[in-house]
Design a protein around this motif. Structure first.
Motif, PDB file in Angstrom:
ATOM      1  N   ALA A 134     116.527  17.986 -24.204  1.00  0.00           N
ATOM      2  CA  ALA A 134     115.713  17.237 -25.177  1.00  0.00           C
ATOM      3  C   ALA A 134     114.225  17.649 -24.945  1.00  0.00           C
ATOM      4  CB  ALA A 134     115.828  15.819 -24.980  1.00  0.00           C
ATOM      5  N   SER A 135     113.783  17.883 -26.214  1.00  0.00           N
ATOM      6  CA  SER A 135     112.310  18.134 -26.348  1.00  0.00           C
ATOM      7  C   SER A 135     111.587  16.786 -25.796  1.00  0.00           C
ATOM      8  CB  SER A 135     112.056  18.212 -27.735  1.00  0.00           C
ATOM      9  OG  SER A 135     110.660  18.537 -27.945  1.00  0.00           O
ATOM     10  N   GLY A 136     110.605  17.355 -25.043  1.00  0.00           N
ATOM     11  CA  GLY A 136     109.632  16.573 -24.413  1.00  0.00           C
ATOM     12  C   GLY A 136     107.949  16.823 -24.857  1.00  0.00           C
ATOM     13  N   VAL A 137     107.056  16.266 -24.353  1.00  0.00           N
ATOM     14  CA  VAL A 137     105.669  16.355 -24.858  1.00  0.00           C
ATOM     15  C   VAL A 137     104.954  16.733 -23.486  1.00  0.00           C
ATOM     16  CG1 VAL A 137     103.535  15.251 -25.680  1.00  0.00           C
ATOM     17  CG2 VAL A 137     105.866  14.745 -26.556  1.00  0.00           C
ATOM     18  N   VAL A 138     103.941  17.982 -23.651  1.00  0.00           N
ATOM     19  CA  VAL A 138     103.348  18.655 -22.634  1.00  0.00           C
ATOM     20  C   VAL A 138     101.809  18.597 -22.888  1.00  0.00           C
ATOM     21  CG1 VAL A 138     105.122  19.882 -21.679  1.00  0.00           C
ATOM     22  CG2 VAL A 138     103.748  20.721 -23.407  1.00  0.00           C
ATOM     23  N   ASN A 139     100.959  18.635 -21.980  1.00  0.00           N
ATOM     24  CA  ASN A 139      99.553  18.860 -22.327  1.00  0.00           C
ATOM     25  C   ASN A 139      99.251  20.294 -23.055  1.00  0.00           C
ATOM     26  OD1 ASN A 139      99.030  16.475 -21.081  1.00  0.00           O
ATOM     27  ND2 ASN A 139      98.474  17.598 -19.216  1.00  0.00           N
ATOM     28  N   ILE A 140      98.540  20.367 -24.016  1.00  0.00           N
ATOM     29  CA  ILE A 140      98.217  21.798 -24.774  1.00  0.00           C
ATOM     30  C   ILE A 140      97.581  22.631 -23.589  1.00  0.00           C
ATOM     31  CG2 ILE A 140      96.652  22.750 -26.337  1.00  0.00           C
ATOM     32  CD1 ILE A 140      97.037  20.424 -27.981  1.00  0.00           C
ATOM     33  N   ARG A 141      96.761  22.125 -22.655  1.00  0.00           N
ATOM     34  CA  ARG A 141      96.416  23.101 -21.497  1.00  0.00           C
ATOM     35  C   ARG A 141      97.344  22.520 -20.326  1.00  0.00           C
ATOM     36  NH1 ARG A 141      90.461  22.836 -19.621  1.00  0.00           N
ATOM     37  NH2 ARG A 141      91.302  23.894 -18.046  1.00  0.00           N
ATOM     38  N   ARG A 142      98.342  23.441 -20.065  1.00  0.00           N
ATOM     39  CA  ARG A 142      99.146  23.144 -19.161  1.00  0.00           C
ATOM     40  C   ARG A 142      98.874  23.349 -17.661  1.00  0.00           C
ATOM     41  NH1 ARG A 142     104.857  24.863 -19.307  1.00  0.00           N
ATOM     42  NH2 ARG A 142     104.355  27.103 -19.822  1.00  0.00           N
ATOM     43  N   ASP A 143      97.666  23.868 -17.696  1.00  0.00           N
ATOM     44  CA  ASP A 143      96.992  23.702 -16.213  1.00  0.00           C
ATOM     45  C   ASP A 143      96.400  22.523 -15.888  1.00  0.00           C
ATOM     46  OD1 ASP A 143      95.275  24.320 -18.371  1.00  0.00           O
ATOM     47  OD2 ASP A 143      93.617  25.028 -16.960  1.00  0.00           O
ATOM     48  N   VAL A 144      96.216  21.710 -17.016  1.00  0.00           N
ATOM     49  CA  VAL A 144      95.559  20.222 -16.726  1.00  0.00           C
ATOM     50  C   VAL A 144      96.596  19.433 -16.383  1.00  0.00           C
ATOM     51  CG1 VAL A 144      94.281  18.313 -17.712  1.00  0.00           C
ATOM     52  CG2 VAL A 144      93.681  20.681 -18.195  1.00  0.00           C
ATOM     53  N   ASP A 145      96.721  18.961 -15.077  1.00  0.00           N
ATOM     54  CA  ASP A 145      97.912  18.118 -14.544  1.00  0.00           C
ATOM     55  C   ASP A 145      97.345  16.582 -14.642  1.00  0.00           C
ATOM     56  OD1 ASP A 145     100.050  17.131 -13.388  1.00  0.00           O
ATOM     57  OD2 ASP A 145      99.650  17.558 -11.229  1.00  0.00           O
ATOM     58  N   ASP A 146      97.150  16.157 -15.832  1.00  0.00           N
ATOM     59  CA  ASP A 146      96.756  14.542 -15.995  1.00  0.00           C
ATOM     60  C   ASP A 146      97.632  14.143 -17.150  1.00  0.00           C
ATOM     61  OD1 ASP A 146      95.367  12.360 -16.512  1.00  0.00           O
ATOM     62  OD2 ASP A 146      93.656  13.415 -17.075  1.00  0.00           O
ATOM     63  N   LYS A 147      98.539  13.141 -16.835  1.00  0.00           N
ATOM     64  CA  LYS A 147      99.329  12.680 -17.734  1.00  0.00           C
ATOM     65  C   LYS A 147      98.679  11.738 -18.867  1.00  0.00           C
ATOM     66  CE  LYS A 147     100.568   8.659 -14.944  1.00  0.00           C
ATOM     67  NZ  LYS A 147     101.542   7.642 -14.574  1.00  0.00           N
ATOM     68  N   PHE A 148      97.246  11.409 -18.456  1.00  0.00           N
ATOM     69  CA  PHE A 148      96.684  10.979 -19.715  1.00  0.00           C
ATOM     70  C   PHE A 148      95.791  11.674 -20.599  1.00  0.00           C
ATOM     71  CE2 PHE A 148      97.453   7.528 -16.376  1.00  0.00           C
ATOM     72  CZ  PHE A 148      97.968   6.569 -17.205  1.00  0.00           C
ATOM     73  N   TYR A 149      95.917  12.972 -20.290  1.00  0.00           N
ATOM     74  CA  TYR A 149      95.040  14.265 -21.136  1.00  0.00           C
ATOM     75  C   TYR A 149      95.436  13.946 -22.758  1.00  0.00           C
ATOM     76  CZ  TYR A 149      93.494  18.848 -22.448  1.00  0.00           C
ATOM     77  OH  TYR A 149      92.997  19.921 -22.947  1.00  0.00           O
ATOM     78  N   ARG A 150      94.336  13.692 -23.509  1.00  0.00           N
ATOM     79  CA  ARG A 150      94.341  13.236 -24.722  1.00  0.00           C
ATOM     80  C   ARG A 150      95.023  14.404 -25.662  1.00  0.00           C
ATOM     81  NH1 ARG A 150      88.825  13.058 -28.077  1.00  0.00           N
ATOM     82  NH2 ARG A 150      90.409  12.418 -29.481  1.00  0.00           N
TER      83      ARG A 150
END
Length: 406
Positions: free
Chosen positions: A2-18
């Motif tokens: 299943a497709s999920g959603v990730v941070n555009i900057r995957r080096d940013v480990d913040d689930k609230f990254y906008r």
């Protein structure tokens, strides 16, 4: 998978990254020499990056030494050969770093601009810096031959469609776009539907509100609360300078009540703030926008604007509302939090990006000193600080004009 959603900057480990994007998906088709890798959600990924889907597809082909096949009409993006999804995601990270992220602040909120001498520039909407793309990469040749579609210049009353955070869209129907409290409900949801949605979203937002309070809320010690209340009362007393009617100066006026409530409920979510505005009957009042700008925002304004953007999007429906917002920003940075003066360009950009400020209104405000909200010297200081943003608006206009001439 299943497709999920990730941070555009995957080096940013913040689930609230906008800044988020769909996880790149792959599908292997064919056999032998005809084997190929299809990217079924390339359009969705590219849309999140504000880039044509052809760019990352061609980037993959360039990096892998493989032929690509693009059928935009049928939304088919193919790289010849069998390629692992993990490898393509790594290459996507490289594409983002080279062709999306700002070279200065590493924010992905950029546009690609092709200059007259065929140089490719990343124009950052967050910090205003323009950083050059490395023209040695093979993809640059393709981009020069297939430049990004020119975005139309926004005029007064025109706003780009974008998802409304916290669901506070303008038409009460959950659709993208911006409406106004004065709009009719034709084709949109009723007030009861809006109320139900707000309640549901408020319940969902409570965990975030708790986190925000823990991370960067204002000092809640008795001394700090007393000091803020004193400052608030002094500020509210001057809110009516040139605004609506003098009867609102009463400490029990709806505006004063709204200001006090905001100060006492720093952990409130955007939905809860808007419900309070509705409760006080201020959702159509332009002065309420001013009150919120100078009381809802604090020294953490750049973090708070994205959080409370839906409130301003919902309430601002005219030039008068926009001027009240600018007046609130003047009082916020000029009187309450002078340390925000250097951040004025970023604050204006943040509001401009969520389509609550029009270019013409900001330019007129920035070039006309006024004593309506603050004293003349403070007014000059705030407008002086806004010059980088005003210059950016002028340069953006010049680029549009140049492209029209070409």
């Amino acid at each position: 998978m299943a497709s999920g959603v990730v941070n555009i900057r995957r080096d940013v480990d913040d689930k609230f990254y906008r800044y988020r994007m769909p996880l790149l998906m792959t599908k292997i088709e064919g056999k032998g020499n005809g084997i190929k890798t299809v990217i079924p959600n390339m359009s969705d990924v590219a849309r999140a990056l504000s880039r044509p889907p052809t760019y990352p597809t061609k980037f993959f082909g360039s990096e892998l030494g493989a032929q690509t096949s693009i059928d935009e009409k049928n939304d088919r993006f193919i790289v010849n050969g069998a390629h692992d999804a993990v490898r393509l995601r790594e290459l996507l990270d490289a594409f983002i770093d080279k062709f999306v992220l700002c070279g200065a602040c590493k924010n992905p909120e950029t546009d690609l601009i092709l200059t007259k001498n065929e140089m490719i520039v990343r124009d950052c909407k967050a910090c205003g810096v323009r950083s050059n793309v490395d023209m040695r990469h093979k993809l640059t040749t393709y981009i020069v031959k297939n430049p990004p579609k020119k975005k139309g210049k926004r005029k007064k009353g025109e706003h780009a469609e974008a998802p409304s955070p916290a669901g506070l869209d303008g038409n009460g129907s959950g659709e993208n776009g911006r409406g106004s409290p004065d709009d009719d409900d034709e084709g949109g949801g009723t007030d009861d539907e809006l109320t139900r949605r707000l309640k549901a979203e408020a319940a969902e937002l409570n965990p975030e509100a708790t986190l925000e309070k823990e991370d960067w809320s204002a000092d809640t010690s008795p001394e700090a609360v007393k000091a803020r209340m004193g400052a608030l009362q002094a500020g509210v007393a001057g809110l009516t300078l040139g605004n609506e009617d003098d009867s609102d100066e009463d400490a029990d006026s709806p505006y004063s009540q709204l200001g006090r409530w905001v100060q006492e409920n720093r952990e409130a979510s955007a939905v809860e703030v808007f419900k309070k505005v509705q409760e006080l009957g201020l959702e159509k009042k332009h002065k309420a926008v001013q009150v919120l700008a100078q009381t809802l925002l604090t020294e953490n304004a750049l973090v708070e604007i994205p959080k409370y953007a839906p409130v301003f999007v919902k309430m601002i429906s005219s030039e008068k509302h926009q001027k009240s917002l600018l007046g609130g920003i003047e009082r916020l940075a000029g009187l309450t939090h002078p340390e925000l003066i250097p951040a004025i360009p970023k604050i204006l950009m943040a509001f401009y990006q969520v389509d609550v400020l029009d270019e013409e209104v900001v330019k007129q405000w920035g070039t006309h000193v006024s004593k309506k909200y603050v004293d003349k010297d403070t007014s000059k200081k705030v407008r002086k600080a806004s010059e980088p943003f005003l210059k950016w608006l002028d340069e953006a206009d010049d680029d549009d004009d140049d492209e029209d001439d070409d």
